[in-house]
Design a protein around this motif. Structure first.
Motif, short mmCIF file in Angstrom:
data_model
loop_
_atom_site.label_atom_id
_atom_site.label_comp_id
_atom_site.label_asym_id
_atom_site.label_seq_id
_atom_site.Cartn_x
_atom_site.Cartn_y
_atom_site.Cartn_z
N THR A 1 0.87 -1.17 0.00
CA THR A 1 0.00 0.00 0.00
C THR A 1 0.92 1.22 0.00
N THR A 2 0.31 2.40 -0.01
CA THR A 2 1.13 3.61 0.03
C THR A 2 1.89 3.73 1.35
N ALA A 3 1.41 3.05 2.40
CA ALA A 3 2.03 3.17 3.73
C ALA A 3 2.87 1.96 4.12
N ASP A 4 2.55 0.78 3.57
CA ASP A 4 3.22 -0.45 4.03
C ASP A 4 3.53 -1.36 2.85
N SER A 5 4.67 -2.04 2.95
CA SER A 5 5.05 -3.05 1.96
C SER A 5 5.83 -4.15 2.67
N PHE A 6 5.54 -5.41 2.31
CA PHE A 6 6.32 -6.51 2.86
C PHE A 6 6.14 -7.75 1.98
N GLN A 7 7.00 -8.73 2.22
CA GLN A 7 6.92 -10.02 1.56
C GLN A 7 7.03 -11.10 2.63
N LEU A 8 6.15 -12.10 2.56
CA LEU A 8 6.16 -13.22 3.49
C LEU A 8 6.15 -14.54 2.72
N LYS A 9 6.78 -15.55 3.31
CA LYS A 9 6.77 -16.88 2.71
C LYS A 9 6.18 -17.88 3.69
N GLN A 10 5.29 -18.72 3.18
CA GLN A 10 4.69 -19.78 3.98
C GLN A 10 4.81 -21.11 3.23
N ILE A 11 5.07 -22.19 3.98
CA ILE A 11 5.07 -23.54 3.41
C ILE A 11 3.83 -24.26 3.94
N VAL A 12 3.03 -24.76 3.03
CA VAL A 12 1.80 -25.46 3.43
C VAL A 12 2.19 -26.78 4.09
N PRO A 13 1.67 -27.09 5.28
CA PRO A 13 2.02 -28.34 5.96
C PRO A 13 1.60 -29.58 5.18
N SER A 14 2.12 -30.72 5.61
CA SER A 14 1.78 -32.00 4.99
C SER A 14 0.32 -32.35 5.23
N ASN A 15 -0.22 -33.16 4.32
CA ASN A 15 -1.58 -33.66 4.51
C ASN A 15 -1.64 -34.59 5.72
N ILE A 16 -2.78 -34.63 6.36
CA ILE A 16 -3.01 -35.56 7.47
C ILE A 16 -4.32 -36.30 7.23
N SER A 17 -4.44 -37.48 7.81
CA SER A 17 -5.68 -38.25 7.73
C SER A 17 -5.76 -39.17 8.93
N PHE A 18 -6.97 -39.45 9.36
CA PHE A 18 -7.17 -40.37 10.48
C PHE A 18 -6.97 -41.80 10.00
N VAL A 19 -6.14 -42.54 10.71
CA VAL A 19 -5.93 -43.97 10.42
C VAL A 19 -7.00 -44.79 11.12
N LYS A 20 -7.36 -44.37 12.33
CA LYS A 20 -8.36 -45.10 13.12
C LYS A 20 -9.08 -44.12 14.02
N THR A 21 -10.38 -44.32 14.21
CA THR A 21 -11.17 -43.47 15.10
C THR A 21 -12.10 -44.34 15.94
N ASP A 22 -12.44 -43.84 17.10
CA ASP A 22 -13.38 -44.58 17.96
C ASP A 22 -14.07 -43.59 18.88
N SER A 23 -15.36 -43.75 19.06
CA SER A 23 -16.13 -42.94 20.00
C SER A 23 -16.65 -43.84 21.10
N ILE A 24 -16.59 -43.36 22.34
CA ILE A 24 -16.99 -44.15 23.49
C ILE A 24 -17.82 -43.28 24.43
N THR A 25 -18.58 -43.95 25.29
CA THR A 25 -19.25 -43.28 26.40
C THR A 25 -18.52 -43.68 27.66
N GLU A 26 -18.04 -42.70 28.41
CA GLU A 26 -17.15 -43.01 29.53
C GLU A 26 -17.42 -42.08 30.71
#
Length: 313
Positions: free
Chosen positions: A120-145
């Motif tokens: 902008t007329t007042a601010d300038s910058f550059q940033l770099k980001q690396i997108v994290p690795s994909n994740i997925s659930f291998v196993k799930t379980d719901s319980i009443t406890e």
């Protein structure tokens, strides 16, 4: 008969009483003074930017300016923002409404390197980001406890493979779909409504406990892979409220989301938890949110996520 001495004595007593009340007031006034605010409490100029990068989603930047607490919100309408993914040509984000810049044709993927240029007329910058690795659930379980201090409630177990490529930072949050019933005096159902609400959650696994910021929130659990880098990990957490299924209210679904966060986004969520907690405290002042915007406020971060939906009969 009231003589002159009695009148003089009465007047002296009244004068002493008035001086008795006036003296403390003068003392307070003489001790009061204006205390200037420290420079850290002054309003600093700068941009306020929030950009959350997610694979296969449009890129959106919310941009505004710092304003005083009594001043109206002021969006930034004259910013130039370009995005470069890996070695591809940069492309601009376009402003469709005041302060909101977006591009709906992003081809962002996990592990991509993203370079953001802001001007902008007042601010300038550059940033770099690396997108994290994909994740997925291998196993799930719901319980009443049973949980001490809560009673019978919903518990959840998740298992996933942590990536050994990077140090990873995770966030777990959940919500439930509720059906509430209205009943008449004869206990007959007259109406019902459905809505989602955030689930209050907690857990005692070591990575959860090692992050002290989890003491400030019941809306999410934040943790790193410092103690389980690169291995198949299993975690357990639970609802902080008793299982509410009864004739008035019933849980239809619970949606559990886990996110793999970039470090700036992880730090931002941690500081947000502490900030929101201190707003409710009568002894603590809200601290600043941790961000990565040069000379400004907010955060530009990236994340991937996976989701698990539990349906209840």
């Amino acid at each position: 008969m009231i003589g002159p001495k009695h009148i003089e004595k009465t007047m002296n007593l009244g004068l002493k009483k008035r001086l008795f009340f006036v003296a403390p007031i003068c003392l307070v006034l003489s001790c009061s003074r204006e205390i200037p605010l420290p420079k850290s409490a002054e309003i600093a100029n700068g941009p306020v930017i929030h950009m959350f990068l997610q694979p296969d989603s449009s890129i959106v930047a919310n941009c505004s300016k710092v304003v005083g607490i009594l001043n109206p919100f002021e969006p930034e309408s004259n910013a130039s923002i370009t995005i470069r993914i890996n070695s591809n040509l940069p492309f601009p984000l376009k402003s469709n409404s005041p302060g909101i810049y977006s591009n709906s044709i992003s081809t962002l993927k996990a592990r991509d390197t993203v370079v953001i240029n802001y001007h902008t007329t007042a601010d300038s910058f550059q940033l770099k980001q690396i997108v994290p690795s994909n994740i997925s659930f291998v196993k799930t379980d719901s319980i009443t406890e049973p949980v001490a201090g809560i009673g019978i409630t919903q518990g959840f177990k998740i298992q996933f493979q942590d990536s050994a490529v990077d140090q990873n930072y995770y966030r777990i949050h959940a919500k439930r779909l509720i059906r509430k019933y209205s009943r008449d005096k004869n206990n007959n159902i007259t109406d019902s409504s459905q809505f989602w609400e955030t689930l209050r959650i907690d857990g005692n696994d070591l990575p959860f406990v090692r992050n002290n910021y989890n003491n400030y929130t019941e809306q999410e659990i934040l943790f790193s892979d410092e103690t389980f880098n690169g291995v198949l990990a299993t975690f357990h957490f639970y609802n902080l409220l008793p299982n509410p299924n009864n004739t008035i209210e019933k849980t239809l679904q619970v949606s559990v989301t886990m996110e793999n966060l970039s470090k700036p986004l992880y730090d931002y969520y941690n500081s947000r938890a502490a900030h929101l907690w201190s707003q409710k405290s009568i002894t603590q002042l809200p601290g600043p949110l941790t961000g990565n915007i040069p000379n400004g406020y907010g955060v530009i971060g990236a994340f991937t996520n996976c989701n698990w939906v539990i349906k209840y009969q």
